[in-house]
Design a protein around this motif. Structure first.
Motif, PDB file in Angstrom:
ATOM      1  N   GLU A  75      -7.939   5.496   4.337  1.00 36.83           N
ATOM      2  CA  GLU A  75      -8.645   6.604   4.987  1.00 36.83           C
ATOM      3  C   GLU A  75      -7.656   7.399   5.833  1.00 36.83           C
ATOM      4  N   VAL A  76      -7.643   8.702   5.642  1.00 35.85           N
ATOM      5  CA  VAL A  76      -6.821   9.592   6.457  1.00 35.85           C
ATOM      6  C   VAL A  76      -7.767  10.552   7.166  1.00 35.85           C
ATOM      7  N   ALA A  77      -7.766  10.520   8.498  1.00 34.61           N
ATOM      8  CA  ALA A  77      -8.769  11.289   9.232  1.00 34.61           C
ATOM      9  C   ALA A  77      -8.214  11.728  10.581  1.00 34.61           C
ATOM     10  N   PRO A  78      -8.726  12.825  11.126  1.00 31.78           N
ATOM     11  CA  PRO A  78      -8.317  13.239  12.473  1.00 31.78           C
ATOM     12  C   PRO A  78      -8.812  12.245  13.516  1.00 31.78           C
ATOM     13  N   LEU A  79      -8.139  12.207  14.653  1.00 29.22           N
ATOM     14  CA  LEU A  79      -8.438  11.226  15.691  1.00 29.22           C
ATOM     15  C   LEU A  79      -9.885  11.304  16.181  1.00 29.22           C
ATOM     16  N   ALA A  80     -10.443  12.499  16.222  1.00 29.25           N
ATOM     17  CA  ALA A  80     -11.809  12.658  16.719  1.00 29.25           C
ATOM     18  C   ALA A  80     -12.808  11.835  15.907  1.00 29.25           C
ATOM     19  N   TYR A  81     -12.478  11.554  14.636  1.00 33.12           N
ATOM     20  CA  TYR A  81     -13.388  10.802  13.774  1.00 33.12           C
ATOM     21  C   TYR A  81     -13.403   9.302  14.100  1.00 33.12           C
ATOM     22  N   MET A  82     -12.510   8.859  14.993  1.00 34.22           N
ATOM     23  CA  MET A  82     -12.437   7.446  15.342  1.00 34.22           C
ATOM     24  C   MET A  82     -13.453   7.069  16.426  1.00 34.22           C
ATOM     25  N   ARG A  83     -13.975   8.037  17.137  1.00 35.56           N
ATOM     26  CA  ARG A  83     -14.852   7.750  18.273  1.00 35.56           C
ATOM     27  C   ARG A  83     -16.090   6.968  17.826  1.00 35.56           C
ATOM     28  N   GLY A  84     -16.434   5.926  18.582  1.00 34.00           N
ATOM     29  CA  GLY A  84     -17.640   5.149  18.322  1.00 34.00           C
ATOM     30  C   GLY A  84     -17.504   4.085  17.260  1.00 34.00           C
ATOM     31  N   ARG A  85     -16.305   3.944  16.656  1.00 33.18           N
ATOM     32  CA  ARG A  85     -16.129   2.972  15.579  1.00 33.18           C
ATOM     33  C   ARG A  85     -15.450   1.703  16.084  1.00 33.18           C
ATOM     34  N   THR A  86     -15.696   0.588  15.397  1.00 35.33           N
ATOM     35  CA  THR A  86     -14.940  -0.651  15.596  1.00 35.33           C
ATOM     36  C   THR A  86     -14.278  -0.980  14.272  1.00 35.33           C
ATOM     37  N   LEU A  87     -12.958  -1.087  14.289  1.00 34.66           N
ATOM     38  CA  LEU A  87     -12.187  -1.182  13.055  1.00 34.66           C
ATOM     39  C   LEU A  87     -11.696  -2.609  12.858  1.00 34.66           C
ATOM     40  N   ASP A  92       1.135   4.619  -6.045  1.00 36.67           N
ATOM     41  CA  ASP A  92       0.990   5.388  -7.284  1.00 36.67           C
ATOM     42  C   ASP A  92      -0.139   6.404  -7.128  1.00 36.67           C
ATOM     43  N   PRO A  93       0.064   7.669  -7.537  1.00 37.67           N
ATOM     44  CA  PRO A  93      -0.954   8.707  -7.336  1.00 37.67           C
ATOM     45  C   PRO A  93      -2.335   8.341  -7.866  1.00 37.67           C
ATOM     46  N   GLU A  94      -2.383   7.731  -9.042  1.00 37.08           N
ATOM     47  CA  GLU A  94      -3.679   7.354  -9.615  1.00 37.08           C
ATOM     48  C   GLU A  94      -4.354   6.278  -8.763  1.00 37.08           C
ATOM     49  N   SER A  95      -3.559   5.282  -8.340  1.00 36.95           N
ATOM     50  CA  SER A  95      -4.104   4.224  -7.488  1.00 36.95           C
ATOM     51  C   SER A  95      -4.542   4.774  -6.144  1.00 36.95           C
ATOM     52  N   MET A  96      -3.768   5.732  -5.624  1.00 32.74           N
ATOM     53  CA  MET A  96      -4.084   6.297  -4.321  1.00 32.74           C
ATOM     54  C   MET A  96      -5.434   7.007  -4.349  1.00 32.74           C
ATOM     55  N   SER A  97      -5.712   7.748  -5.414  1.00 33.31           N
ATOM     56  CA  SER A  97      -7.000   8.449  -5.535  1.00 33.31           C
ATOM     57  C   SER A  97      -8.156   7.461  -5.529  1.00 33.31           C
ATOM     58  N   LYS A  98      -7.995   6.356  -6.257  1.00 33.17           N
ATOM     59  CA  LYS A  98      -9.053   5.347  -6.309  1.00 33.17           C
ATOM     60  C   LYS A  98      -9.239   4.670  -4.957  1.00 33.17           C
ATOM     61  N   LEU A  99      -8.114   4.362  -4.280  1.00 30.22           N
ATOM     62  CA  LEU A  99      -8.190   3.695  -2.983  1.00 30.22           C
ATOM     63  C   LEU A  99      -8.840   4.591  -1.935  1.00 30.22           C
ATOM     64  N   LEU A 105       0.982  12.730   6.487  1.00 28.77           N
ATOM     65  CA  LEU A 105       0.557  11.364   6.189  1.00 28.77           C
ATOM     66  C   LEU A 105       0.317  11.190   4.697  1.00 28.77           C
ATOM     67  N   TYR A 106      -0.298  12.187   4.073  1.00 33.84           N
ATOM     68  CA  TYR A 106      -0.496  12.143   2.620  1.00 33.84           C
ATOM     69  C   TYR A 106       0.854  12.102   1.900  1.00 33.84           C
ATOM     70  N   ASP A 107       1.797  12.914   2.368  1.00 31.77           N
ATOM     71  CA  ASP A 107       3.109  12.971   1.719  1.00 31.77           C
ATOM     72  C   ASP A 107       3.802  11.615   1.756  1.00 31.77           C
ATOM     73  N   ALA A 108       3.743  10.943   2.907  1.00 34.27           N
ATOM     74  CA  ALA A 108       4.370   9.628   3.016  1.00 34.27           C
ATOM     75  C   ALA A 108       3.676   8.609   2.116  1.00 34.27           C
ATOM     76  N   LEU A 109       2.351   8.683   2.047  1.00 33.56           N
ATOM     77  CA  LEU A 109       1.606   7.759   1.185  1.00 33.56           C
ATOM     78  C   LEU A 109       2.009   7.909  -0.275  1.00 33.56           C
ATOM     79  N   HIS A 110       2.225   9.143  -0.702  1.00 37.66           N
ATOM     80  CA  HIS A 110       2.592   9.392  -2.096  1.00 37.66           C
ATOM     81  C   HIS A 110       3.916   8.722  -2.458  1.00 37.66           C
ATOM     82  N   ASP A 111       4.798   8.488  -1.448  1.00 38.06           N
ATOM     83  CA  ASP A 111       6.059   7.799  -1.717  1.00 38.06           C
ATOM     84  C   ASP A 111       5.857   6.313  -1.956  1.00 38.06           C
TER      85      ASP A 111
END
Length: 357
Positions: free
Chosen positions: A236-248, A222-229, A213-219
Motif C-alpha cells: 500500500e502506498v498512501a499519503p500520511l493523512a490516510y494513516m489516521r485512526g488505523r492500527t497496523l 516485478d511489475p506484474e507481481s507489483m500490480s497484483k500485490l 516510492l513507486y519508482d523504488a518499488l519497481h526496482d
C-alpha cells in the motif's frame, strides 16, 4: 669478496645520528589461482590505478598473479589488507568497480572492526538479476539496526540510500513472510488549498508526491507481481493523512520525507504501530518544506525519544552518498554555508571597539 670490519678509532662512538635514508619495505602478495587477475585490476587496469592514486607512497607492480608492493611499512600493511578484501569480494561472486575499491579503502583507513568484504557483499534482496546491498559502513549499520529494532529513524542528506535500503528490507521481510504487508507513506505537504486547483481526482493530485516510492518499488518487485500485490492490499502506498485512526499489525511501515511532518503528525504516525510490525522513518532535517513557523516533527522526535528502548536513530552523512560523487560535495558545501549563516556576519574591528567604549 667479503666485508671486513674495521675497528673504530679510540674515543669514537658507534652512534652516528639518525639514518639519512631508510630502505623501503617490500612485500609480495600472491593471488590464488582461482581468482582472475582482470577481476582485481579492472578493465585497462582501472582498479589498479585507483589503488595507486590512493596510496601515492607505495609502488605497486603486478606480474602474473603477484602484487609486489614497495614503500612505507604502515601503508604497505593497509594495501595488503585491501588486496585481501578485494580477493574476498571477488571470491563471493561480486564484481569489483572503482566505487567498491574506493569505499573499501575508506573503511580500512577508518580502522573499524567491520570488514569491507562483509559490508559490500551483504545481500538484502535480489530482483531480476539485480542485488540490492549496502555500499558504506554506515549503511550496513543502518540495515543491521532495522533487523535489531522495532522502530528505526534513518537520518541523513539526499542520496544516502535511507529510503531505498528501508524499502529493500521491507520487500525482503515480505518475501520471508516475516510480515503480511508493506505500507509506504509520505506527507503531502501541499495537499491543501493549492492542490485543489489542480485538475483530476484527489488521487491524481497526490500521486506526484508518492511517485518516488513507486519508482523504488519497481526496482525491487516485478511489475506484474507489483500490480497484483497492490490490488490485494499487500503493498500500500498512501499519503500520511490516510494513516489516521488505523492500527497496523504484521506490517513493515515506512514513513518517507518525515522532515515535512509536524510534531502532531509524527506522534500520530508512531502510535499506529501494531503487533508484529516494524517502522522505519526517513528524512533530512536540512530540507524542511513546512510553512513558516511550523516545527519539523523529525527534529522534535529526536529529543523526545532519544534513549527509548527498541528505538534507534541511524545517522548517515555525506560520506554515505551513493549517487553521483558530486552530491556529497554539494551536501558538504551547503553544510558549511548554513554554519556560516548561523554564526552571522563578523563585525568590523573598529565597530566592535566603538561599541565597547
Amino acid at each position: 669478496m667479503t666485508d671486513v670490519e674495521h675497528p673504530e678509532p679510540p674515543g669514537s662512538s658507534s652512534f652516528s645520528g639518525p639514518p639519512t635514508h631508510l630502505t623501503p619495505a617490500t612485500h609480495t602478495v600472491v593471488i590464488p589461482e582461482e581468482i582472475p587477475m582482470v577481476a582485481l585490476l579492472g578493465p585497462r587496469d582501472e582498479l589498479l590505478r585507483t589503488i595507486e592514486r590512493a596510496f601515492p607512497r607505495i609502488d605497486v607492480h603486478v606480474r602474473g598473479n603477484e602484487f609486489r608492493l614497495t614503500g612505507d611499512s604502515a601503508e604497505l600493511a593497509l594495501v595488503e589488507r585491501l588486496v585481501d578484501e578485494l580477493v574476498s569480494i571477488v571470491r563471493r561472486g561480486q564484481p569489483l568497480n572503482r566505487d567498491a575499491v574506493e569505499r573499501s579503502i575508506g573503511m580500512l583507513r577508518a580502522a573499524t572492526s567491520d570488514r569491507p568484504a562483509d559490508v559490500l557483499t551483504m545481500n538484502i534482496v535480489s530482483s531480476r538479476g539485480r542485488t540490492i546491498r549496502p555500499k558504506t559502513l554506515n549503511q550496513k549499520h543502518y540495515v543491521d539496526a532495522i533487523d535489531a529494532h522495532t522502530i528505526v529513524f534513518g537520518l541523513g542528506p539526499a542520496g544516502t540510500g535511507k529510503t531505498y535500503l528501508a524499502m529493500a528490507k521491507a520487500v525482503a521481510a515480505l518475501q520471508a513472510k516475516e510480515v503480511n504487508r508493506i505500507i509506504l507513506t509520505r506527507p503531502a505537504v501541499e495537499a491543501g488549498e493549492r492542490l485543489g486547483f489542480l485538475p483530476g481526482t484527489l488521487t491524481d493530485k497526490i500521486d506526484p508526491y508518492l511517485r518516488p516510492l513507486y519508482d523504488a518499488l519497481h526496482d525491487m518487485v516485478d511489475p506484474e507481481s507489483m500490480s497484483k500485490l497492490m490490488a490485494a492490499g499487500t503493498i500500500e502506498v498512501a499519503p500520511l493523512a490516510y494513516m489516521r485512526g488505523r492500527t497496523l499489525n504484521d506490517a513493515f511501515i515506512i514513513l518517507d520525507e518525515a522532515q515535512n511532518t509536524s510534531p502532531e503528525q509524527m506522534k500520530m504516525f508512531l502510535t499506529r504501530l501494531g503487533f508484529g510490525s516494524k517502522m522505519v522513518v526517513t528524512g533530512d532535517t536540512t530540507q524542511v518544506d513546512l510553512p513558516g513557523g511550523v516545527q519539523s516533527g523529525l527534529k522534535v522526535v529526536q529529543q523526545i525519544l532519544d534513549g527509548v528502548e527498541d528505538i534507534h536513530f541511524a545517522r548517515l552523512t555525506s560520506q554515505d552518498v551513493v549517487r553521483h560523487r558530486l552530491i556529497g560535495d554539494i551536501v558538504d558545501a551547503y553544510g558549511r554555508y548554513d554554519a556560516r549563516q548561523q554564526r552571522g556576519p563578523r563585525r568590523p574591528r573598529a565597530v566592535e571597539e566603538d561599541s565597547s567604549s
